[in-house]
Design an enzyme around this catalytic site. Structure first.
Site, mmCIF file in Angstrom:
data_model
loop_
_atom_site.group_PDB
_atom_site.id
_atom_site.type_symbol
_atom_site.label_atom_id
_atom_site.label_comp_id
_atom_site.label_asym_id
_atom_site.label_seq_id
_atom_site.Cartn_x
_atom_site.Cartn_y
_atom_site.Cartn_z
ATOM 1 N N ASP A 82 -12.745 26.897 12.217
ATOM 2 C CA ASP A 82 -11.918 25.699 12.353
ATOM 3 C C ASP A 82 -10.460 26.124 12.471
ATOM 4 O O ASP A 82 -10.169 27.235 12.881
ATOM 5 C CB ASP A 82 -12.154 24.747 11.177
ATOM 6 N N ASN A 109 -10.074 27.285 15.764
ATOM 7 C CA ASN A 109 -9.354 26.231 16.476
ATOM 8 C C ASN A 109 -7.856 26.464 16.568
ATOM 9 O O ASN A 109 -7.108 25.526 16.832
ATOM 10 C CB ASN A 109 -9.633 24.890 15.792
#
Length: 423
Positions: free
Chosen positions: A229, A252
């Site tokens: 993430d 991410n």
């Protein structure tokens, strides 16, 4: 809460002492040394005793040859304390207990297993138990392993978080904090190749980077993250954030946001993120650097992070943000702005957040998004973004591409974006 961190060489050494698990206290110097019980017996009672007896103007030592089993939750209140934290902490794998007994956090319906502050820390969150049980579908109750909550004047170095169940290292209401040499790794040993079972294992962040929120004057240097993430997230009411020398492997990228999820001021101002490597891993690397805000209306949500309640409609300013010197190796997207989080198709361009004075400078490398567009700016019709600068953003839309990528823009002020071809 104030912390004074001193080096190990200046601490008293308790050589020759033996323990059967417990707390040895040096009354004269107000120093508590904690010995682990071993055999996966809960060490929290001894931890609580040490924090209670030496947590006000004292020193607490966790020796480096000790492995502590964290079976229950803890939230000590400390003042003017030095924590020499060399031992390894492993959180228990009792998922039912953790889901039902962690400390609740209203933001995105999350929970926290342990709230404290320290120095020279290794935490094993036993996250693989969670990753395998949920197989990429996050459920409510997964605890964050470590949160700095209501703290000031904190210095943290040589800090390692292994397999966090949720966000790795978080700041909630922190002022004047310095972090150096931080490593967070969330790797699922059971996930098939190409599958992300470690979502929501953000690295560093200001929750109030690493997650930050209600954070002021935060410095982070020499940070490495591997996971699924956001590598770093800078969340509402974060000001004066300085981040340098970062490596993000998978996940991410660097995020400012999400912002505006709740009906409150969600401003972020004065941020520098410099010298960053973005490296694709396990076919998973979505963004490089991006700003994300919610739509400007309450929109029904079904995810656990919204607790089934409508979200959106927050307001504030996102301004004076610099992302510079990024080396991008295969992220799906280059630098971008997206103000449509939470949109169900009916609220595009409605964000109440104003985005301005943003600079993306010196980006090199390539993306793997399968399109010639490497950067997108999608702002708000209510408050069109302006002074968005792309300075020497030289990204190719593929490892072997011969032409540089282009951009796309909408809901921006007239002439509000500079240096991005296609806008």
């Amino acid at each position: 809460m104030r912390f004074s961190i001193i080096s190990l060489v200046s601490l008293p050494l308790f050589l020759g002492l033996t323990y059967a698990g417990g707390v040895e206290k040096d009354e004269r110097n107000n120093v508590c040394t904690v010995k682990a019980n071993g055999k996966q017996k809960d060490d929290m009672p001894n931890l609580f005793k040490a924090f209670k007896e030496c947590g006000n103007g004292g020193t607490i030592i966790f020796p480096e040859d000790q492995s502590y089993w964290i079976g229950t939750r803890l939230n000590p209140l400390l003042n003017d304390v030095t924590v020499q934290w060399r031992g390894k902490w492993t959180f228990s794998d009792n998922l039912d207990y953790r889901r039902n007994n962690s400390f609740p956090v209203a933001f995105q319906n999350h929970r926290v297993g342990f709230i404290i502050s320290g120095h020279n820390v290794t935490i094993d969150g036993n996250g693989n138990t969670w990753y395998t049980a949920e197989k990429g579908v996050t459920q409510s109750g997964r605890p964050m392993p470590f949160v700095f909550w209501n703290v000031s004047e904190v210095n943290v170095e040589n800090f390692y978080v292994k397999d966090p169940p949720l966000w790795s290292l978080n700041i909630m209401n922190g002022t004047n904090m310095r972090f150096n040499n931080i490593y967070c790794n969330a790797t699922s040993v059971d996930a098939p190749y190409g599958y992300n079972w470690v979502q929501n294992t953000d690295g560093f962040g200001s929750f109030s980077a690493v997650n930050t929120m209600d954070a002021v004057n935060i410095q982070l240097t020499n940070f490495v993250y591997q996971g699924g993430d956001d590598c770093i997230t800078i969340k509402p009411r974060s000001y004066n954030i300085d981040i340098q020398n970062v490596t993000c492997v998978g996940g991410n990228g660097i995020a400012v946001g999400s912002l505006g999820q709740y009906l409150e001021d969600s401003s972020v101002e004065n941020v520098r993120v410099d010298k960053v490597k973005i490296i694709r891993y396990n076919e998973d690397m979505h963004n490089s650097a991006y700003i994300k805000t919610w739509v400007g209306a309450l929109v029904p949500q079904s995810s656990y992070e919204s607790a089934g309640l409508p979200c959106g409609g927050g307001w504030g300013n996102v301004r004076n943000i610099l992302f510079s010197n990024f080396e991008v190796q295969g992220a799906n997207a280059g630098p971008s702005v997206n103000q449509d989080s939470g949109n169900n198709g009916s609220y595009s361009g409605s964000s109440l957040m104003t985005v301005s004075n943003i600079v993306f400078a010196n980006f090199t490398g390539y993306t793997s998004g399968g399109t010639s567009v490497t950067s997108k700016v999608s702002c708000s019709e209510v408050h069109p973004c302006y002074n968005i600068e792309f300075d020497d953003v030289l990204l190719y839309p593929g490892k072997n591409a011969s032409n540089l990528g282009t951009g796309s823009c909408k809901y921006t002020a007239n002439g509000g974006v500079h240096g991005l071809e296609g806008c």
